[in-house]
Design a protein around this motif. Structure first.
Motif, PDB file in Angstrom:
ATOM      1  N   LYS A 112       0.848  -1.191   0.000  1.00  0.00           N
ATOM      2  CA  LYS A 112       0.000   0.000   0.000  1.00  0.00           C
ATOM      3  C   LYS A 112       0.883   1.240   0.000  1.00  0.00           C
ATOM      4  N   SER A 113       0.394   2.287  -0.615  1.00  0.00           N
ATOM      5  CA  SER A 113       1.141   3.548  -0.651  1.00  0.00           C
ATOM      6  C   SER A 113       0.730   4.476   0.474  1.00  0.00           C
ATOM      7  N   LYS A 114      -0.493   4.292   0.989  1.00  0.00           N
ATOM      8  CA  LYS A 114      -0.994   5.104   2.100  1.00  0.00           C
ATOM      9  C   LYS A 114      -2.134   4.354   2.756  1.00  0.00           C
ATOM     10  N   ASP A 115      -2.428   4.758   3.966  1.00  0.00           N
ATOM     11  CA  ASP A 115      -3.564   4.159   4.655  1.00  0.00           C
ATOM     12  C   ASP A 115      -4.868   4.724   4.080  1.00  0.00           C
ATOM     13  N   SER A 116      -5.862   3.873   3.986  1.00  0.00           N
ATOM     14  CA  SER A 116      -7.172   4.302   3.519  1.00  0.00           C
ATOM     15  C   SER A 116      -8.239   3.584   4.324  1.00  0.00           C
ATOM     16  N   THR A 117      -9.483   3.968   4.092  1.00  0.00           N
ATOM     17  CA  THR A 117     -10.576   3.410   4.891  1.00  0.00           C
ATOM     18  C   THR A 117     -10.843   1.942   4.594  1.00  0.00           C
ATOM     19  N   ILE A 118     -10.413   1.453   3.421  1.00  0.00           N
ATOM     20  CA  ILE A 118     -10.724   0.059   3.081  1.00  0.00           C
ATOM     21  C   ILE A 118      -9.687  -0.922   3.627  1.00  0.00           C
ATOM     22  N   ILE A 119      -8.530  -0.426   4.085  1.00  0.00           N
ATOM     23  CA  ILE A 119      -7.453  -1.330   4.509  1.00  0.00           C
ATOM     24  C   ILE A 119      -7.892  -2.241   5.654  1.00  0.00           C
ATOM     25  N   PRO A 120      -8.470  -1.711   6.749  1.00  0.00           N
ATOM     26  CA  PRO A 120      -8.898  -2.620   7.824  1.00  0.00           C
ATOM     27  C   PRO A 120      -9.939  -3.646   7.350  1.00  0.00           C
ATOM     28  N   SER A 121     -10.886  -3.200   6.511  1.00  0.00           N
ATOM     29  CA  SER A 121     -11.887  -4.127   5.990  1.00  0.00           C
ATOM     30  C   SER A 121     -11.240  -5.191   5.124  1.00  0.00           C
ATOM     31  N   LEU A 122     -10.294  -4.793   4.282  1.00  0.00           N
ATOM     32  CA  LEU A 122      -9.612  -5.739   3.405  1.00  0.00           C
ATOM     33  C   LEU A 122      -8.816  -6.757   4.211  1.00  0.00           C
ATOM     34  N   GLN A 123      -8.125  -6.273   5.239  1.00  0.00           N
ATOM     35  CA  GLN A 123      -7.342  -7.187   6.078  1.00  0.00           C
ATOM     36  C   GLN A 123      -8.241  -8.194   6.793  1.00  0.00           C
ATOM     37  N   GLY A 124      -9.362  -7.715   7.333  1.00  0.00           N
ATOM     38  CA  GLY A 124     -10.276  -8.613   8.024  1.00  0.00           C
ATOM     39  C   GLY A 124     -10.877  -9.644   7.093  1.00  0.00           C
ATOM     40  N   MET A 125     -11.232  -9.219   5.859  1.00  0.00           N
ATOM     41  CA  MET A 125     -11.819 -10.156   4.898  1.00  0.00           C
ATOM     42  C   MET A 125     -10.817 -11.230   4.514  1.00  0.00           C
ATOM     43  N   ILE A 126      -9.548 -10.848   4.270  1.00  0.00           N
ATOM     44  CA  ILE A 126      -8.511 -11.823   3.915  1.00  0.00           C
ATOM     45  C   ILE A 126      -8.312 -12.815   5.051  1.00  0.00           C
ATOM     46  N   GLN A 127      -8.269 -12.304   6.267  1.00  0.00           N
ATOM     47  CA  GLN A 127      -8.058 -13.180   7.416  1.00  0.00           C
ATOM     48  C   GLN A 127      -9.189 -14.186   7.565  1.00  0.00           C
ATOM     49  N   LEU A 128     -10.430 -13.715   7.460  1.00  0.00           N
ATOM     50  CA  LEU A 128     -11.563 -14.620   7.605  1.00  0.00           C
ATOM     51  C   LEU A 128     -11.604 -15.652   6.485  1.00  0.00           C
ATOM     52  N   SER A 129     -11.277 -15.241   5.256  1.00  0.00           N
ATOM     53  CA  SER A 129     -11.298 -16.170   4.128  1.00  0.00           C
ATOM     54  C   SER A 129     -10.274 -17.272   4.309  1.00  0.00           C
ATOM     55  N   LEU A 130      -9.070 -16.908   4.756  1.00  0.00           N
ATOM     56  CA  LEU A 130      -8.017 -17.913   4.934  1.00  0.00           C
ATOM     57  C   LEU A 130      -8.299 -18.812   6.128  1.00  0.00           C
ATOM     58  N   ILE A 131      -8.923 -18.260   7.176  1.00  0.00           N
ATOM     59  CA  ILE A 131      -9.310 -19.101   8.315  1.00  0.00           C
ATOM     60  C   ILE A 131     -10.334 -20.149   7.876  1.00  0.00           C
ATOM     61  N   LYS A 132     -11.304 -19.717   7.086  1.00  0.00           N
ATOM     62  CA  LYS A 132     -12.304 -20.660   6.600  1.00  0.00           C
ATOM     63  C   LYS A 132     -11.664 -21.716   5.707  1.00  0.00           C
ATOM     64  N   MET A 133     -10.740 -21.282   4.842  1.00  0.00           N
ATOM     65  CA  MET A 133     -10.063 -22.232   3.967  1.00  0.00           C
ATOM     66  C   MET A 133      -9.258 -23.236   4.781  1.00  0.00           C
ATOM     67  N   HIS A 134      -8.531 -22.759   5.802  1.00  0.00           N
ATOM     68  CA  HIS A 134      -7.719 -23.658   6.626  1.00  0.00           C
ATOM     69  C   HIS A 134      -8.614 -24.644   7.374  1.00  0.00           C
ATOM     70  N   THR A 135      -9.755 -24.146   7.874  1.00  0.00           N
ATOM     71  CA  THR A 135     -10.670 -25.026   8.600  1.00  0.00           C
ATOM     72  C   THR A 135     -11.220 -26.122   7.692  1.00  0.00           C
ATOM     73  N   GLU A 136     -11.611 -25.754   6.485  1.00  0.00           N
ATOM     74  CA  GLU A 136     -12.154 -26.738   5.556  1.00  0.00           C
ATOM     75  C   GLU A 136     -11.082 -27.728   5.116  1.00  0.00           C
ATOM     76  N   GLN A 137      -9.873 -27.238   4.862  1.00  0.00           N
ATOM     77  CA  GLN A 137      -8.794 -28.135   4.458  1.00  0.00           C
ATOM     78  C   GLN A 137      -8.439 -29.118   5.570  1.00  0.00           C
ATOM     79  N   THR A 138      -8.460 -28.631   6.814  1.00  0.00           N
ATOM     80  CA  THR A 138      -8.196 -29.519   7.947  1.00  0.00           C
ATOM     81  C   THR A 138      -9.278 -30.579   8.058  1.00  0.00           C
ATOM     82  N   GLY A 139     -10.514 -30.164   7.844  1.00  0.00           N
ATOM     83  CA  GLY A 139     -11.614 -31.123   7.878  1.00  0.00           C
ATOM     84  C   GLY A 139     -11.499 -32.166   6.786  1.00  0.00           C
TER      85      GLY A 139
END
Length: 394
Positions: A112-139
């Motif tokens: 990123k070149s600067k902080d913006s309002t979407i950065i926290p939302s983007l980070q949270g979405m990436i984290q949740l998506s990868l957590i779900k993927m890891h959970t499903e792969q473990t299952g």
């Protein structure tokens, strides 16, 4: 009666422009209104350094987001787009992603070149998506291990995808959290599907024109004296009325069936798997509108008058019956009461209940009874008026 159907069918083939127009207009309006007001996804450049099947699967998980669209690009293009401000941020899936996913410690790089309002939302979405993927792969791994312990062969290529598919379906069915919403006034929140609303609404609206205009041939027959010749023919009067009524029903119901298939193919409208209640209710609605067309034909003297009054009633039905907008947003009790006296209201509300709230035949019977009562009333009055007007031409 068969000769009447044949004659009307030949006339439709010779002059099919109106029918084709009534097929085209609902599709055009559905395309325009279903996309109106829908927010487009924010484009995020993504570079996959690892390029493994697991990292590609991670990209597909990220693209399930309703807010962001991850576009694979080269590392150089990613940096340029972020540096020049064409993208709020860029995502890099580094090498070693698969090992990190296996150990439960995944690192995703963000540019990123600067902080913006979407950065926290983007980070949270990436984290949740990868957590779900890891959970499903473990299952999936646990299930495959259990199948191996039972002596089953899990090395066949179709086993792992099938287990992933079943686990994903099971995940949707047993989510641990359920939400229910209410507005500030305390009314129950409603589900809204813009494609379904537009497709169903304009379909029921434009079919009114096709059905009623198909009955205008009776007015032409009466004006030209053909009706009198039919009355002295071997055909009984009931067969003449029934033939014209069946013709208008076939035109209207055929148009609805074509639009059902076209909306699913062109716009991806999900009409569900249980077509029975929907097709049955649309057939009853077609009968009711044909009977209403008979009522209007009894009131007017010629096709010019019919052409003038049909748009008035059709637009009124659509506005008050919920075709142009969902009635859930209407707060006036008397408007809701008026809507219940309009034929279009019943298939519109019942079909949305079937598709949005997983209902079945239980929501069909009351609308069916109401629509059939309307049809009997419209048809009885319409035939009497048509007979009375017919005497004025003799």
């Amino acid at each position: 009666m068969g000769i009447i159907l044949w004659q009307r069918g030949v006339g439709l083939l010779r002059n099919s422009r109106m029918f084709l127009l009534m097929l085209l207009l609902p599709l055009l309006f559905t395309f325009a209104f279903s996309n109106m007001g829908t927010a487009s996804k924010i484009s995020i450049p993504l570079h996959d350094e690892e390029g493994s099947p697991l990292s590609q699967k991670a990209v597909s998980y990220l693209n399930r987001s309703s807010s962001y669209q991850f576009v694979p690009v080269s590392l150089e293009k990613l940096k340029v787009e972020v540096a020049e401000g064409r993208a709020e941020a860029g995502i890099i899936i580094p090498k070693g992603f698969s090992e990190g996913m296996a150990s439960g410690k995944v690192e995703i790089q963000m540019v990123k070149s600067k902080d913006s309002t979407i950065i926290p939302s983007l980070q949270g979405m990436i984290q949740l998506s990868l957590i779900k993927m890891h959970t499903e792969q473990t299952g999936v791994k646990a299930i495959l291990h259990s199948l191996t312990q039972l002596g089953l062969d899990v090395n066949r290529p179709q086993v792992t995808p099938r287990v992933e598919e079943l686990l994903a379906e099971r995940w949707k069915e047993t989510l641990p959290v359920a939400t229910a919403g209410k507005t500030a006034e305390g009314s129950k929140a409603f589900r809204y599907d813009p494609k379904l609303q537009s497709s169903l609404g304009f379909m029921l609206f434009f079919v009114i024109y096709s059905i009623i205009f198909s009955l205008s041939e009776m007015l032409n027959d009466r004006r030209q004296g053909i009706w009198d010749r039919l009355l002295i023919s071997p055909l009984r009067k009931g067969e003449i009325y029934l033939g014209n009524f069946l013709y208008s029903f076939m035109v209207g119901y055929g148009q609805l069936l074509i639009l059902l298939g076209a909306s699913r193919l062109l716009f991806g409208v999900d009409w569900g798997e249980g077509w029975g209640p929907i097709l049955f209710l649309l057939a009853i609605y077609t009968v009711t509108i044909a009977a209403f067309g008979m009522l209007l034909s009894g009131f007017v003297k010629n096709t010019q008058q019919l052409n003038a009054v049909v748009p008035i009633f059709a637009v009124s039905f659509a506005m008050l019956g919920g075709a142009f907008w969902p009635l859930e947003v209407v707060t006036s009790p008397w408007l809701i009461t008026v809507a219940k006296g309009i034929p279009l209201y019943y298939p519109m509300s019942a079909i949305k209940e079937i598709l949005l709230h997983q209902q079945g035949w239980n929501v069909v019977w009351l609308p069916t009874v109401v629509l059939l009562l309307m049809a009997a009333l419209f048809m009885g009055i319409g035939v009497r008026l048509f007979e009375r007007k017919g005497g004025e031409y003799r």
